[in-house]
Scaffold this motif. Structure first.
Motif, PDB file in Angstrom:
ATOM      1  N   ILE A   1      26.955   2.661 -21.764  1.00 27.05           N
ATOM      2  CA  ILE A   1      27.127   3.776 -22.194  1.00 27.05           C
ATOM      3  C   ILE A   1      25.914   4.827 -22.210  1.00 27.05           C
ATOM      4  O   ILE A   1      25.998   5.974 -21.703  1.00 27.05           O
ATOM      5  CB  ILE A   1      27.640   3.799 -23.798  1.00 27.05           C
ATOM      6  N   ARG A   2      24.787   4.233 -22.269  1.00 30.47           N
ATOM      7  CA  ARG A   2      23.753   5.267 -22.166  1.00 30.47           C
ATOM      8  C   ARG A   2      23.442   5.508 -20.366  1.00 30.47           C
ATOM      9  O   ARG A   2      23.278   6.777 -20.184  1.00 30.47           O
ATOM     10  CB  ARG A   2      22.369   4.530 -22.521  1.00 30.47           C
ATOM     11  N   TRP A   3      23.713   4.774 -19.654  1.00 29.32           N
ATOM     12  CA  TRP A   3      23.655   5.040 -18.287  1.00 29.32           C
ATOM     13  C   TRP A   3      24.913   5.915 -17.880  1.00 29.32           C
ATOM     14  O   TRP A   3      24.467   7.026 -17.220  1.00 29.32           O
ATOM     15  CB  TRP A   3      23.742   3.598 -17.536  1.00 29.32           C
ATOM     16  N   CYS A   4      25.950   5.541 -18.343  1.00 28.26           N
ATOM     17  CA  CYS A   4      27.180   6.531 -17.936  1.00 28.26           C
ATOM     18  C   CYS A   4      26.939   8.058 -18.149  1.00 28.26           C
ATOM     19  O   CYS A   4      27.546   8.873 -17.643  1.00 28.26           O
ATOM     20  CB  CYS A   4      28.552   5.904 -18.460  1.00 28.26           C
ATOM     21  N   THR A   5      26.353   8.126 -19.474  1.00 24.67           N
ATOM     22  CA  THR A   5      26.316   9.305 -20.081  1.00 24.67           C
ATOM     23  C   THR A   5      25.147  10.234 -19.728  1.00 24.67           C
ATOM     24  O   THR A   5      25.217  11.398 -20.249  1.00 24.67           O
ATOM     25  CB  THR A   5      26.519   9.525 -21.772  1.00 24.67           C
ATOM     26  N   ALA A   6      24.105   9.466 -19.147  1.00 24.31           N
ATOM     27  CA  ALA A   6      23.061  10.276 -18.668  1.00 24.31           C
ATOM     28  C   ALA A   6      23.030  11.096 -17.721  1.00 24.31           C
ATOM     29  O   ALA A   6      23.966  10.970 -16.726  1.00 24.31           O
ATOM     30  CB  ALA A   6      21.845   9.390 -18.410  1.00 24.31           C
ATOM     31  N   GLU A   7      22.543  12.338 -17.382  1.00 24.19           N
ATOM     32  CA  GLU A   7      22.578  13.327 -16.312  1.00 24.19           C
ATOM     33  C   GLU A   7      24.083  13.490 -15.927  1.00 24.19           C
ATOM     34  O   GLU A   7      24.522  13.643 -14.717  1.00 24.19           O
ATOM     35  CB  GLU A   7      21.843  12.565 -15.223  1.00 24.19           C
ATOM     36  N   ARG A   8      24.920  13.549 -16.875  1.00 18.53           N
ATOM     37  CA  ARG A   8      26.502  13.962 -16.359  1.00 18.53           C
ATOM     38  C   ARG A   8      26.533  15.539 -16.213  1.00 18.53           C
ATOM     39  O   ARG A   8      25.779  16.207 -16.593  1.00 18.53           O
ATOM     40  CB  ARG A   8      27.193  13.299 -17.767  1.00 18.53           C
ATOM     41  N   GLY A   9      27.505  15.538 -15.482  1.00 15.27           N
ATOM     42  CA  GLY A   9      27.919  16.901 -14.924  1.00 15.27           C
ATOM     43  C   GLY A   9      28.857  17.566 -15.990  1.00 15.27           C
ATOM     44  O   GLY A   9      29.311  16.781 -17.078  1.00 15.27           O
ATOM     45  N   ALA A  10      29.344  18.656 -15.589  1.00 16.07           N
ATOM     46  CA  ALA A  10      30.389  19.382 -16.668  1.00 16.07           C
ATOM     47  C   ALA A  10      31.665  18.663 -16.362  1.00 16.07           C
ATOM     48  O   ALA A  10      32.147  18.261 -15.292  1.00 16.07           O
ATOM     49  CB  ALA A  10      30.713  20.850 -16.228  1.00 16.07           C
ATOM     50  N   SER A  11      32.323  18.631 -17.601  1.00 20.05           N
ATOM     51  CA  SER A  11      33.738  17.884 -17.771  1.00 20.05           C
ATOM     52  C   SER A  11      34.847  18.906 -17.528  1.00 20.05           C
ATOM     53  O   SER A  11      34.560  20.081 -17.582  1.00 20.05           O
ATOM     54  CB  SER A  11      33.804  17.232 -19.173  1.00 20.05           C
ATOM     55  N   GLY A  12      35.936  18.261 -17.163  1.00 16.52           N
ATOM     56  CA  GLY A  12      37.065  19.342 -17.260  1.00 16.52           C
ATOM     57  C   GLY A  12      37.448  19.794 -15.699  1.00 16.52           C
ATOM     58  O   GLY A  12      38.375  20.705 -15.361  1.00 16.52           O
ATOM     59  N   GLY A  13      36.405  19.102 -14.862  1.00 16.51           N
ATOM     60  CA  GLY A  13      36.720  19.857 -13.313  1.00 16.51           C
ATOM     61  C   GLY A  13      37.726  18.989 -12.634  1.00 16.51           C
ATOM     62  O   GLY A  13      38.597  18.544 -13.274  1.00 16.51           O
ATOM     63  N   GLN A  14      37.497  18.811 -11.298  1.00 12.83           N
ATOM     64  CA  GLN A  14      38.613  18.083 -10.594  1.00 12.83           C
ATOM     65  C   GLN A  14      38.738  16.635 -10.893  1.00 12.83           C
ATOM     66  O   GLN A  14      37.651  16.006 -11.283  1.00 12.83           O
ATOM     67  CB  GLN A  14      38.311  18.385  -9.143  1.00 12.83           C
ATOM     68  N   TRP A  15      39.572  15.844 -10.224  1.00  8.70           N
ATOM     69  CA  TRP A  15      39.637  14.407 -10.503  1.00  8.70           C
ATOM     70  C   TRP A  15      38.704  13.674  -9.497  1.00  8.70           C
ATOM     71  O   TRP A  15      38.378  14.167  -8.313  1.00  8.70           O
ATOM     72  CB  TRP A  15      41.026  14.077  -9.703  1.00  8.70           C
ATOM     73  N   SER A  16      37.922  13.024 -10.019  1.00  7.30           N
ATOM     74  CA  SER A  16      36.972  12.032  -9.440  1.00  7.30           C
ATOM     75  C   SER A  16      36.942  10.744  -9.919  1.00  7.30           C
ATOM     76  O   SER A  16      36.396  10.433 -11.226  1.00  7.30           O
ATOM     77  CB  SER A  16      35.403  12.871  -9.545  1.00  7.30           C
TER      78      SER A  16
END
Length: 314
Positions: A119-134
């Motif tokens: 969880i810590r790895w996945c949420t570090a340095e995250r970009g903005a949510s709500g954009g295109q499908w990735s």
């Protein structure tokens, strides 16, 4: 019972040079299954996401979770600007992608085998949510953590109590690190366990059929919750919540066929799980050929299209 080996389904598989396990069902009845494959336990790969999405929607229907609430409502450590549960389900989270980590000696991205806080790895340095499908396994790893917090139970336990026991699934479960000595039709259980709520389900084709039928017939979700999950968004390539939902023309069919599709690919295993709600049919395909090309249904070619044509429209 399986139909004769020279029947149209077998001919379609042969014509498309498919090597693996195929199952075709009408309602609850299996009308074709590759001979000798009934007891094979396969990795379900990202069909796991369809299972996890169903668990999430059960909690939404029960009022324990809210689709458009930020994940930080359930995991406060995520802080501000966390993606919503809907954005996680649709792969619009802005989270880091574990598949971008360097390959380990086993060939898998090192994220899945390294000792780390996922969880810590996945949420570090995250970009903005709500954009295109990735596409991103972190989305479902995070959803797994939300489920565990909301229910005070592990995801493997939720799979067991909400799906496996009530549906009498004999082999279906979410792998954990303790599952290192199991024999699968393809794949190493110890390595696959690292994919967690993103891709660590296993089971026979028959167990997957039982899950599909329970989902399609309303045993797992109220109709409104299932309809929300199966609402494919054209702007996202018809991504629904944990699966794709679309209608496509199929040769021989009088009108476009509505299809609920979940794909999976982990290691060398590829999976196609196809539910045709209006036709009351289910098609399931597993192969250990990592490079096999199933084609695209909407393009009117390839095994996925041809098998629907043979089974439902011929």
């Amino acid at each position: 019972p399986a139909i004769a080996a020279d029947a149209p389904v077998a001919a379609t598989l042969a014509a498309n040079k498919f090597a693996g396990t195929a199952l075709v069902a009408k309602g609850d009845a299996i009308v074709w299954q590759t001979p000798g494959s009934a007891g094979q336990v396969w990795p379900w790969a990202s069909v796991t996401k369809q299972v996890v999405a169903t668990l999430v929607m059960q909690d939404v229907a029960a009022g324990r979770l809210k689709l458009d609430a930020p994940a930080s409502d359930y995991l406060p450590a995520l802080g501000a600007d966390a993606p919503t549960l809907r954005q996680l389900l649709q792969h619009r989270s802005g989270l880091r992608n574990p598949n971008d980590t360097p390959a380990a000696a086993d060939g898998f991205p090192s994220f899945y085998t390294a000792e780390r806080d996922p969880i810590r790895w996945c949420t570090a340095e995250r970009g903005a949510s709500g954009g295109q499908w990735s596409y991103n396994n972190c989305d479902y790893i995070l959803l797994g953590a939300v489920l565990e917090k909301a229910n005070r139970a592990s995801v493997p336990s939720l799979v067991r109590t909400r799906l496996a026991r009530p549906l009498k699934l004999e082999t279906a479960r979410l792998l954990t690190a303790r599952d290192g000595r199991m024999k699968l039709a393809d794949g190493n259980p110890r390595l696959l366990a690292g994919f967690g709520a993103g891709a660590a389900m296993i089971g026979t084709p028959g167990d997957l059929l039982a899950f599909d039928r329970a989902l399609a017939t309303g045993k797992l979700l109220p109709e409104a919750a299932r309809a929300e999950m199966w609402k494919g968004d054209p702007a996202l390539g018809y991504m629904g919540l944990g699966q794709w939902a679309f209608s496509a023309p199929v040769k021989g069919c009088a009108k476009p066929v509505r299809i609920i599709e979940r794909r999976g690919h982990v290691g060398t295993t590829q999976v196609r799980n196809l539910i045709l709600p209006e036709l009351d049919m289910t098609l399931i395909l597993f192969t250990a050929d990592a490079d096999y090309d199933f084609g695209e249904i909407w393009q009117g070619k390839g095994l996925s299209h041809d098998l629907i044509q043979t089974a439902a429209c011929a």
